[in-house]
Design a protein around this motif. Structure first.
Motif, PDB file in Angstrom:
ATOM      1  N   PHE A 155      -0.326   8.114   4.883  1.00  0.00           N
ATOM      2  CA  PHE A 155      -1.251   8.625   3.857  1.00  0.00           C
ATOM      3  C   PHE A 155      -1.061   8.096   2.598  1.00  0.00           C
ATOM      4  CE2 PHE A 155      -1.334  12.165   6.763  1.00  0.00           C
ATOM      5  CZ  PHE A 155      -2.605  12.692   6.475  1.00  0.00           C
ATOM      6  N   LEU A 156      -2.086   7.362   1.840  1.00  0.00           N
ATOM      7  CA  LEU A 156      -2.024   6.294   0.817  1.00  0.00           C
ATOM      8  C   LEU A 156      -2.954   6.825  -0.445  1.00  0.00           C
ATOM      9  CD1 LEU A 156      -1.355   2.963   2.308  1.00  0.00           C
ATOM     10  CD2 LEU A 156       0.526   4.201   1.362  1.00  0.00           C
ATOM     11  N   GLY A 157      -2.442   6.787  -1.710  1.00  0.00           N
ATOM     12  CA  GLY A 157      -3.443   6.964  -2.737  1.00  0.00           C
ATOM     13  C   GLY A 157      -3.694   5.726  -3.545  1.00  0.00           C
ATOM     14  N   GLY A 158      -4.894   5.323  -3.751  1.00  0.00           N
ATOM     15  CA  GLY A 158      -5.305   4.182  -4.477  1.00  0.00           C
ATOM     16  C   GLY A 158      -4.881   3.964  -5.725  1.00  0.00           C
ATOM     17  N   LYS A 159      -4.516   5.067  -6.489  1.00  0.00           N
ATOM     18  CA  LYS A 159      -4.343   5.285  -7.838  1.00  0.00           C
ATOM     19  C   LYS A 159      -2.892   5.538  -8.014  1.00  0.00           C
ATOM     20  CE  LYS A 159      -8.852   5.834  -9.611  1.00  0.00           C
ATOM     21  NZ  LYS A 159      -9.806   6.722 -10.610  1.00  0.00           N
ATOM     22  N   ASP A 160      -1.898   5.520  -6.995  1.00  0.00           N
ATOM     23  CA  ASP A 160      -0.746   5.732  -6.943  1.00  0.00           C
ATOM     24  C   ASP A 160       0.153   4.634  -8.244  1.00  0.00           C
ATOM     25  OD1 ASP A 160       2.240   5.967  -6.297  1.00  0.00           O
ATOM     26  OD2 ASP A 160       1.656   6.795  -4.306  1.00  0.00           O
ATOM     27  N   VAL A 161       1.039   5.458  -9.042  1.00  0.00           N
ATOM     28  CA  VAL A 161       1.593   4.473 -10.198  1.00  0.00           C
ATOM     29  C   VAL A 161       2.995   4.218  -9.764  1.00  0.00           C
ATOM     30  CG1 VAL A 161       0.176   5.798 -11.863  1.00  0.00           C
ATOM     31  CG2 VAL A 161       2.311   6.675 -11.324  1.00  0.00           C
ATOM     32  N   ILE A 162       3.316   4.645  -8.425  1.00  0.00           N
ATOM     33  CA  ILE A 162       4.768   4.419  -8.103  1.00  0.00           C
ATOM     34  C   ILE A 162       4.667   3.101  -7.215  1.00  0.00           C
ATOM     35  CG2 ILE A 162       6.981   5.174  -7.091  1.00  0.00           C
ATOM     36  CD1 ILE A 162       6.198   6.202  -9.674  1.00  0.00           C
ATOM     37  N   LEU A 163       3.906   3.436  -6.008  1.00  0.00           N
ATOM     38  CA  LEU A 163       4.151   2.093  -4.948  1.00  0.00           C
ATOM     39  C   LEU A 163       2.817   1.352  -5.023  1.00  0.00           C
ATOM     40  CD1 LEU A 163       1.936   3.124  -2.225  1.00  0.00           C
ATOM     41  CD2 LEU A 163       4.047   4.660  -2.053  1.00  0.00           C
ATOM     42  N   SER A 164       2.677   0.205  -4.525  1.00  0.00           N
ATOM     43  CA  SER A 164       1.416  -0.576  -4.499  1.00  0.00           C
ATOM     44  C   SER A 164       0.599  -0.243  -3.211  1.00  0.00           C
ATOM     45  CB  SER A 164       1.788  -2.123  -4.616  1.00  0.00           C
ATOM     46  OG  SER A 164       0.561  -2.792  -4.385  1.00  0.00           O
ATOM     47  N   ALA A 165      -0.130   0.757  -3.238  1.00  0.00           N
ATOM     48  CA  ALA A 165      -0.758   1.215  -2.198  1.00  0.00           C
ATOM     49  C   ALA A 165      -1.868   0.243  -1.467  1.00  0.00           C
ATOM     50  CB  ALA A 165      -1.843   2.715  -2.661  1.00  0.00           C
ATOM     51  N   ASP A 166      -2.530  -0.569  -2.364  1.00  0.00           N
ATOM     52  CA  ASP A 166      -3.232  -1.626  -1.830  1.00  0.00           C
ATOM     53  C   ASP A 166      -2.536  -2.679  -0.854  1.00  0.00           C
ATOM     54  OD1 ASP A 166      -5.553  -0.470  -2.711  1.00  0.00           O
ATOM     55  OD2 ASP A 166      -5.568  -1.952  -4.768  1.00  0.00           O
ATOM     56  N   ARG A 167      -1.228  -2.866  -1.359  1.00  0.00           N
ATOM     57  CA  ARG A 167      -0.543  -4.003  -0.450  1.00  0.00           C
ATOM     58  C   ARG A 167       0.027  -3.303   0.820  1.00  0.00           C
ATOM     59  NH1 ARG A 167       0.306  -8.541  -2.760  1.00  0.00           N
ATOM     60  NH2 ARG A 167       2.112  -9.257  -1.425  1.00  0.00           N
ATOM     61  N   PRO A 170      -8.947   6.343  -2.245  1.00  0.00           N
ATOM     62  CA  PRO A 170      -9.149   5.338  -3.352  1.00  0.00           C
ATOM     63  C   PRO A 170      -8.641   5.840  -4.670  1.00  0.00           C
ATOM     64  CG  PRO A 170     -10.812   5.167  -1.930  1.00  0.00           C
ATOM     65  CD  PRO A 170     -10.378   6.042  -1.500  1.00  0.00           C
ATOM     66  N   ASP A 171      -9.102   7.172  -4.752  1.00  0.00           N
ATOM     67  CA  ASP A 171      -8.560   7.959  -6.079  1.00  0.00           C
ATOM     68  C   ASP A 171      -7.541   8.852  -6.028  1.00  0.00           C
ATOM     69  OD1 ASP A 171     -11.204   7.108  -7.473  1.00  0.00           O
ATOM     70  OD2 ASP A 171     -12.179   8.355  -6.263  1.00  0.00           O
ATOM     71  N   GLY A 172      -6.678   8.624  -4.796  1.00  0.00           N
ATOM     72  CA  GLY A 172      -5.481   9.514  -4.841  1.00  0.00           C
ATOM     73  C   GLY A 172      -4.353   9.027  -5.658  1.00  0.00           C
ATOM     74  N   GLN A 173      -3.845   9.861  -6.210  1.00  0.00           N
ATOM     75  CA  GLN A 173      -2.320   9.864  -6.976  1.00  0.00           C
ATOM     76  C   GLN A 173      -1.164  10.038  -5.965  1.00  0.00           C
ATOM     77  OE1 GLN A 173      -2.358   8.766 -10.131  1.00  0.00           O
ATOM     78  NE2 GLN A 173      -4.292   9.563 -11.025  1.00  0.00           N
ATOM     79  N   HIS A 174       0.012   9.722  -6.685  1.00  0.00           N
ATOM     80  CA  HIS A 174       1.156   9.993  -5.991  1.00  0.00           C
ATOM     81  C   HIS A 174       1.411  11.558  -5.622  1.00  0.00           C
ATOM     82  CE1 HIS A 174       5.029   8.247  -4.342  1.00  0.00           C
ATOM     83  NE2 HIS A 174       5.600   9.313  -4.718  1.00  0.00           N
ATOM     84  N   GLY A 175       1.198  11.797  -4.489  1.00  0.00           N
ATOM     85  CA  GLY A 175       1.476  13.612  -4.157  1.00  0.00           C
ATOM     86  C   GLY A 175       0.136  14.167  -3.727  1.00  0.00           C
ATOM     87  N   SER A 176      -0.914  13.349  -3.922  1.00  0.00           N
ATOM     88  CA  SER A 176      -2.319  14.073  -3.845  1.00  0.00           C
ATOM     89  C   SER A 176      -2.455  14.574  -2.335  1.00  0.00           C
ATOM     90  CB  SER A 176      -3.473  13.100  -4.103  1.00  0.00           C
ATOM     91  OG  SER A 176      -3.400  12.849  -5.694  1.00  0.00           O
ATOM     92  N   ALA A 177      -2.067  14.144  -1.393  1.00  0.00           N
ATOM     93  CA  ALA A 177      -2.204  14.427  -0.030  1.00  0.00           C
ATOM     94  C   ALA A 177      -1.284  15.464   0.403  1.00  0.00           C
ATOM     95  CB  ALA A 177      -1.803  13.305   0.880  1.00  0.00           C
ATOM     96  N   LEU A 178      -0.495  16.059  -0.679  1.00  0.00           N
ATOM     97  CA  LEU A 178       0.343  17.337  -0.414  1.00  0.00           C
ATOM     98  C   LEU A 178      -0.083  18.269  -1.162  1.00  0.00           C
ATOM     99  CD1 LEU A 178       3.752  16.002  -0.224  1.00  0.00           C
ATOM    100  CD2 LEU A 178       2.570  16.443   1.749  1.00  0.00           C
ATOM    101  N   LEU A 179      -1.347  18.345  -2.104  1.00  0.00           N
ATOM    102  CA  LEU A 179      -1.859  19.368  -2.629  1.00  0.00           C
ATOM    103  C   LEU A 179      -2.930  20.286  -1.835  1.00  0.00           C
ATOM    104  CD1 LEU A 179      -2.914  17.575  -5.837  1.00  0.00           C
ATOM    105  CD2 LEU A 179      -0.957  18.820  -5.647  1.00  0.00           C
ATOM    106  N   GLY A 180      -2.370  21.487  -1.544  1.00  0.00           N
ATOM    107  CA  GLY A 180      -3.087  22.489  -0.593  1.00  0.00           C
ATOM    108  C   GLY A 180      -4.361  22.380  -0.968  1.00  0.00           C
ATOM    109  N   GLY A 181      -5.242  22.285   0.196  1.00  0.00           N
ATOM    110  CA  GLY A 181      -6.850  22.585  -0.093  1.00  0.00           C
ATOM    111  C   GLY A 181      -7.343  20.852  -0.356  1.00  0.00           C
TER     112      GLY A 181
END
Length: 537
Positions: free
Chosen positions: A480-492, A510-521
């Motif tokens: 699981f990757l978020g395109g707008k992650d400010v920590i890791l380079s999700a694209d790479r 593409p619009d996901g932030q770091h941790g978005s995939a763990l937000l319930g719902g």
């Protein structure tokens, strides 16, 4: 790893392009004033109030409320002194020392091989290292042309370790400093003080970098292009008040009590590692659902990850669930192991023993463990988030046979050799509200800073595609990757995985932030739960 077309468009200039920091918006300053400064200012305000009360003598005129405030402030003053001394202790030289030179040389060579093969973003290298683990190329490192897309991409990536300055401004002395740190975890001595064996290794590594970069690195030094030496640079710690740690401590205790009382979990300890575990009544290791191990990331521990754990227990009510507690990355200031994180080998060995004792996995000799006669565990599903992916990587490197399925959410273990995670999380100037919150409330916290800036082992923490069993099987490996992650380079990371054939197993928002995939719902979380409940194929 990046597409050749992209490099042709920027040939000759991508690695020379100056790095521009985005401007800070209004939300950044609102968070700074409303969420960061109030907590940060408590220690200095406590000092000011105590000194004023004592110097002016006003303390003798205070009513009981004023005396209570004075007492609280005085405790904060004493705690700030204690915190300062611990910060000085943490700031001492790294205790981990140099690693195994042979292992580090192999890892460094592997870094230079990454991206050498022209792997299409939607394809993979047919060359395999192992029948069960097709993967990364074993290309020979040869001299590349300066305009070769692979050389440009390498130069552009490597300059991250030098603050993203233009490649041409990086000189040989700074590269040698970086190499010496990455191999020997030490500052570069003067040339006449470098042991002959170290000098030979250093020269060979420098030669391979120049071949891979397609350019000769200028001799001399340029201090403006100083390298990031993570475990040698001054530790960046931002103070915080005692009340903060008390709130976090009580919050974690409350969350733990809730999991024990309402969700049937138990607290156990094995060789210094504390963990929560729930085994459903009547669960059979031979026929029951596969156990799930959840490795949380940096932050506030259970106070932050409690909703995720509850969702796991609720949706996987027929499967055992295990959650190792990690006080050193959970701001658990009062825990005896707060500043003594276990290393890769210790952690992997203890977790292996825990899985075997629970009957969730067999030992390497397929022998019955004393007191566990008849246990025939088949392995576990391991889910990791962010920093937890390092422990996940340690387990896959040491005991891959114990893990039947792997799920990585915002994994910082992939492409970590490229420096994006290190630069973004600890060195880059904060420009967004989320980045500021992560920097102050997580990155510069005492325990986290101690782990990342004095106990970090890049070679142990780097996971390669071919080290993941069944990485291209979407039911056995999920990313699981978020395109707008400010920590890791999700694209790479995405390009790295897709170039090796990971497609259906990759969830990219593409619009996901770091941790978005763990937000319930959220769509990502729903996909995670769906994947966990489906049987492995």
């Amino acid at each position: 790893m990046a597409s050749p077309a992209t490099h042709r468009d920027h040939a000759g200039c991508l690695s020379e392009k100056a790095h521009a920091h985005p401007s800070r918006d209004l939300l950044f300053y609102l968070v700074l004033l409303g969420a960061v400064l109030p907590v940060w200012s408590l220690p200095p305000l406590s000092w000011a109030f105590v000194l004023y009360s004592l110097y002016s003598g006003a303390i003798w005129a205070y009513a009981w409320r004023g005396q209570l405030c004075f007492g609280i402030a005085l405790v904060e003053v004493f705690f700030s002194v204690y915190h300062y001394n611990i910060a000085r202790f943490v700031s001492r030289p790294s205790p981990i020392g140099p690693g195994d030179v042979v292992e580090l040389q192999a890892a460094f060579k592997r870094v230079l091989q990454a991206g050498l093969a022209n792997l299409p973003e939607q394809g993979f290298d047919e060359e395999v290292l192992d029948v069960d683990r097709p993967g990364s190329p074993a290309e020979n490192i040869e001299k590349l042309d300066a305009n070769d897309p692979r050389a440009i991409d390498f130069r552009n990536s490597l300059r991250t370790w030098f603050g993203k300055v233009p490649w041409s401004s990086i000189h040989r002395h700074e590269v040698n400093c970086w190499l010496y740190w990455s191999i020997f975890n030490a500052h570069l001595p003067t040339l006449d003080a470098i042991p002959a064996s170290h000098r030979k290794i250093l020269n060979e590594a420098l030669e391979m970098i120049e071949m891979r970069a397609g350019k000769t690195i200028p001799s001399g030094s340029n201090p403006s292009a100083a390298p990031l030496l993570l475990t040698l640079d001054p530790v960046k710690i931002a103070w915080r008040p005692l009340v903060w740690y008390l709130i976090i401590g009580f919050g974690n205790l409350a969350m733990k009590h809730h999991l024990l009382s309402w969700w049937g979990m138990e607290v156990k300890v094995k060789d210094g590692i504390e963990y929560l575990v729930r085994v459903p009544r009547g669960w059979d290791p031979n026929t029951g659902a596969a156990p799930v191990v959840f490795l949380h990331g940096l932050g506030l521990g259970l106070l932050q990850y409690h909703p995720v754990v509850v969702h796991l227990l609720h949706h996987l009510d027929d499967a055992p669930v295990l959650v190792p507690l990690q006080p050193h990355i959970s701001q658990h200031f009062f825990h005896p192991h707060f500043l003594t994180p276990k290393n890769r080998r210790e952690t992997a060995l203890v977790l292996r023993e825990v899985l075997i004792e629970l009957g969730w996995a067999k030992d390497e000799d397929d022998q019955e463990v004393e007191g566990l006669v008849g246990m025939k565990g088949k392995g576990v599903t391991m889910v990791s988030h962010s920093n937890g992916s390092y422990t996940h990587a340690w387990m896959l490197k040491a005991y891959p046979e114990l893990i039947t399925r792997s799920c990585f959410v915002d994994p910082v273990t992939f492409c970590s050799w490229e420096g994006d995670v290190c630069y973004n999380f600890l060195y880059q100037r904060c420009t967004t509200a989320l980045h500021l919150i992560m920097r102050y409330y997580v990155g510069t916290e005492l325990g986290v800073a101690n782990l990342l800036q004095r106990h970090f082992d890049w070679s142990s923490n780097s996971l390669w595609y071919d080290e993941i069993p069944h990485a291209r099987n979407p039911s056995r490996a999920k990313f699981f990757l978020g395109g707008k992650d400010v920590i890791l380079s999700a694209d790479r990371v995405k390009r790295y995985l897709t170039s090796h054939g990971v497609r259906k197993g990759l969830w990219y928002d593409p619009d996901g932030q770091h941790g978005s995939a763990l937000l319930g719902g959220s769509p990502g979380f729903n996909e995670l739960m769906r994947w966990l409940k489906e049987p492995a194929q």
